[in-house]
Motif scaffolding. Sequence first.
Motif, mmCIF file in Angstrom:
data_model
loop_
_atom_site.group_PDB
_atom_site.id
_atom_site.type_symbol
_atom_site.label_atom_id
_atom_site.label_comp_id
_atom_site.label_asym_id
_atom_site.label_seq_id
_atom_site.Cartn_x
_atom_site.Cartn_y
_atom_site.Cartn_z
ATOM 1 N N ASP A 305 0.843 -1.209 0.000
ATOM 2 C CA ASP A 305 0.000 0.000 0.000
ATOM 3 C C ASP A 305 0.879 1.261 0.000
ATOM 4 O OD1 ASP A 305 -2.198 -1.641 0.087
ATOM 5 O OD2 ASP A 305 -2.456 -1.494 2.270
ATOM 6 N N ALA A 306 1.979 1.192 0.736
ATOM 7 C CA ALA A 306 2.897 2.350 0.774
ATOM 8 C C ALA A 306 3.435 2.624 -0.627
ATOM 9 C CB ALA A 306 4.038 2.080 1.753
ATOM 10 N N ALA A 307 3.760 1.538 -1.342
ATOM 11 C CA ALA A 307 4.282 1.708 -2.708
ATOM 12 C C ALA A 307 3.199 2.311 -3.611
ATOM 13 C CB ALA A 307 4.751 0.359 -3.240
ATOM 14 N N SER A 308 1.932 1.866 -3.430
ATOM 15 C CA SER A 308 0.832 2.430 -4.244
ATOM 16 C C SER A 308 0.692 3.925 -3.983
ATOM 17 C CB SER A 308 -0.510 1.762 -3.904
ATOM 18 O OG SER A 308 -0.419 0.400 -4.124
ATOM 19 N N SER A 309 0.751 4.316 -2.719
ATOM 20 C CA SER A 309 0.625 5.735 -2.376
ATOM 21 C C SER A 309 1.781 6.536 -2.982
ATOM 22 C CB SER A 309 0.638 5.930 -0.851
ATOM 23 O OG SER A 309 -0.522 5.381 -0.291
ATOM 24 N N TRP A 310 2.968 5.947 -2.914
ATOM 25 C CA TRP A 310 4.167 6.626 -3.460
ATOM 26 C C TRP A 310 3.998 6.853 -4.966
ATOM 27 C CZ3 TRP A 310 8.879 8.185 -1.147
ATOM 28 C CH2 TRP A 310 9.888 8.534 -2.050
ATOM 29 N N ILE A 311 3.603 5.771 -5.669
ATOM 30 C CA ILE A 311 3.473 5.864 -7.138
ATOM 31 C C ILE A 311 2.394 6.889 -7.507
ATOM 32 C CG2 ILE A 311 2.746 4.553 -9.208
ATOM 33 C CD1 ILE A 311 4.091 2.080 -7.779
ATOM 34 N N TRP A 312 1.277 6.841 -6.780
ATOM 35 C CA TRP A 312 0.194 7.808 -7.044
ATOM 36 C C TRP A 312 0.713 9.240 -6.886
ATOM 37 C CZ3 TRP A 312 -2.187 11.718 -4.277
ATOM 38 C CH2 TRP A 312 -3.392 12.205 -4.802
ATOM 39 N N VAL A 314 3.827 10.417 -7.054
ATOM 40 C CA VAL A 314 4.793 10.774 -8.101
ATOM 41 C C VAL A 314 4.048 11.125 -9.392
ATOM 42 C CG1 VAL A 314 6.665 9.858 -9.545
ATOM 43 C CG2 VAL A 314 6.670 9.434 -7.073
ATOM 44 N N HIS A 315 3.030 10.313 -9.736
ATOM 45 C CA HIS A 315 2.246 10.560 -10.963
ATOM 46 C C HIS A 315 1.493 11.872 -10.889
ATOM 47 C CE1 HIS A 315 2.834 7.135 -13.551
ATOM 48 N NE2 HIS A 315 2.791 6.342 -12.497
ATOM 49 N N GLU A 316 0.857 12.102 -9.756
ATOM 50 C CA GLU A 316 0.044 13.326 -9.614
ATOM 51 C C GLU A 316 0.932 14.572 -9.675
ATOM 52 O OE1 GLU A 316 -3.337 13.674 -9.539
ATOM 53 O OE2 GLU A 316 -3.345 11.532 -9.974
ATOM 54 N N LEU A 317 2.122 14.469 -9.097
ATOM 55 C CA LEU A 317 3.033 15.617 -9.154
ATOM 56 C C LEU A 317 3.511 15.826 -10.593
ATOM 57 C CD1 LEU A 317 5.120 15.170 -5.858
ATOM 58 C CD2 LEU A 317 3.596 17.067 -6.405
ATOM 59 N N LYS A 318 3.796 14.723 -11.278
ATOM 60 C CA LYS A 318 4.270 14.799 -12.667
ATOM 61 C C LYS A 318 3.213 15.458 -13.558
ATOM 62 C CE LYS A 318 6.437 12.013 -16.206
ATOM 63 N NZ LYS A 318 6.771 10.687 -16.689
ATOM 64 N N LYS A 319 1.946 15.058 -13.331
ATOM 65 C CA LYS A 319 0.841 15.634 -14.126
ATOM 66 C C LYS A 319 0.814 17.151 -14.000
ATOM 67 C CE LYS A 319 -2.828 12.758 -12.979
ATOM 68 N NZ LYS A 319 -4.213 12.547 -12.700
ATOM 69 N N ARG A 320 1.267 17.639 -12.847
ATOM 70 C CA ARG A 320 1.236 19.091 -12.585
ATOM 71 C C ARG A 320 2.575 19.761 -12.894
ATOM 72 N NH1 ARG A 320 -2.199 16.239 -9.701
ATOM 73 N NH2 ARG A 320 -4.184 17.138 -9.013
ATOM 74 N N GLY A 321 3.465 19.004 -13.514
ATOM 75 C CA GLY A 321 4.742 19.592 -13.951
ATOM 76 C C GLY A 321 5.872 19.489 -12.948
ATOM 77 N N PHE A 322 5.703 18.642 -11.927
ATOM 78 C CA PHE A 322 6.766 18.507 -10.901
ATOM 79 C C PHE A 322 7.360 17.102 -10.960
ATOM 80 C CE2 PHE A 322 3.679 21.587 -9.428
ATOM 81 C CZ PHE A 322 4.489 22.683 -9.117
#
Length: 324
Positions: A305-312, A314-322
């Motif tokens: 679950d920790a890995a799922s939260s981490w991946i989510w 990273v993706h959400e930040l990437k979507k916003r340009g980070f």
Amino acid sequence: MFDPDTLPYYDPAKERKVAVITGGTGGIGYYTSLHMYLHGYVIYMCGMNSHRVNKVIQEIVKEAETRVIMSPKDTLLRNAIFGSLRYIHLDLRDLNCVERAAAKIEKLEEKVDVLINNAGIMAVPYEETKDGFEVQLQTNYISHFLLTMRLLPLLKKGDSRVISLSSIGHNLEFTYWKLSQSFKFPPNLIFTWFRYAMSKTALIQGTKMLAIKNPDVLCLSLHPGLVMNTNLFSYWTRLPIIGIFFWLLFQLIGFFFGVSNEQGAIGTLRCALSRDISAENDNGKYYTTGGVESKSSSVANNLDDAASSWIWTVHELKKRGFEV
Ligand SMILES: NC(=O)c1ccc[n+]([C@@H]2O[C@H](COP(=O)([O-])OP(=O)(O)OC[C@H]3O[C@@H](n4cnc5c(N)ncnc54)[C@H](OP(=O)(O)O)[C@@H]3O)[C@@H](O)[C@H]2O)c1
């Protein structure tokens, strides 16, 4: 309870120790900053309001002087050489502001020894930040995630410690909730606590993942204790009429189970400064009131679950340009 006076004292002229703290104006953050200043740290106080932070800096300087004068002659504190306190603008509700704060610190310092992710909000009404996250999730977790990732290269050149203030309230997350779940349901009285628990569970999960990915960086999370006289509870105590009921309730909880604002800072101080805790032996651990090693919930401990939260994240930040 752990005695912060037993922690090492540094002379900033001989050994420059640098700390970054978010939310140093608050109850627990104030005392964390005070003790680190007494121990010789150069502290970057990251906060939203320059007037408030600068006022607190003056108060800390004054209080430090008083404490040294009042301390017995044979104590280490009596000979303490103070560090310094500097303001950095940081609003955790704004990811661009987090980037700017990290960039500013990078320009000013070659290394950072300790990052303390202390700032937080609790059980406020549903609101989305301009980055499109629920406000508790971004303030308590996502922005601290970004700040940590940006400061990681500097941390690796220093004592490499990242301390994140979670909460016993994370236990309310009784089964894993994906971070895309926003709990935007009435009544706020119930679902706001779920949102708080989710943000604080994510902070523990992020700490564990960071420790696995960076075994050389000591990453710890903690519950500071129930500290009822801070501003964390002010949304509830300032509600018209019913606020009196909440104030009484929080005072009662504080009377039976609480610790003082200063005692609330002891856990952070032990995790941030103690030589007894090391990346080799303690990485990813969770501590509680007074700096005692403890266990976070089974949900927070689940590494899948920790890995799922981490991946989510990273993706959400990437979507916003980070990119992290
Ligand atoms: N008190 C407790 O019983 C308790 C229990 C468990 C966990 N904790 C955790 O311990 C930490 C410290 O709590 P506390 O009781 O000392 O709370 P507090 O007195 O309310 O202090 C919170 C700090 O966070 C800062 N902050 C809030 N929103 C921010 C934002 N958007 N950007 C930058 N800074 C922001 C505040 O700055 P301003 O002064 O400018 O508003 C303040 O300095 C929190 O993470 C909290 O969740 C506390």
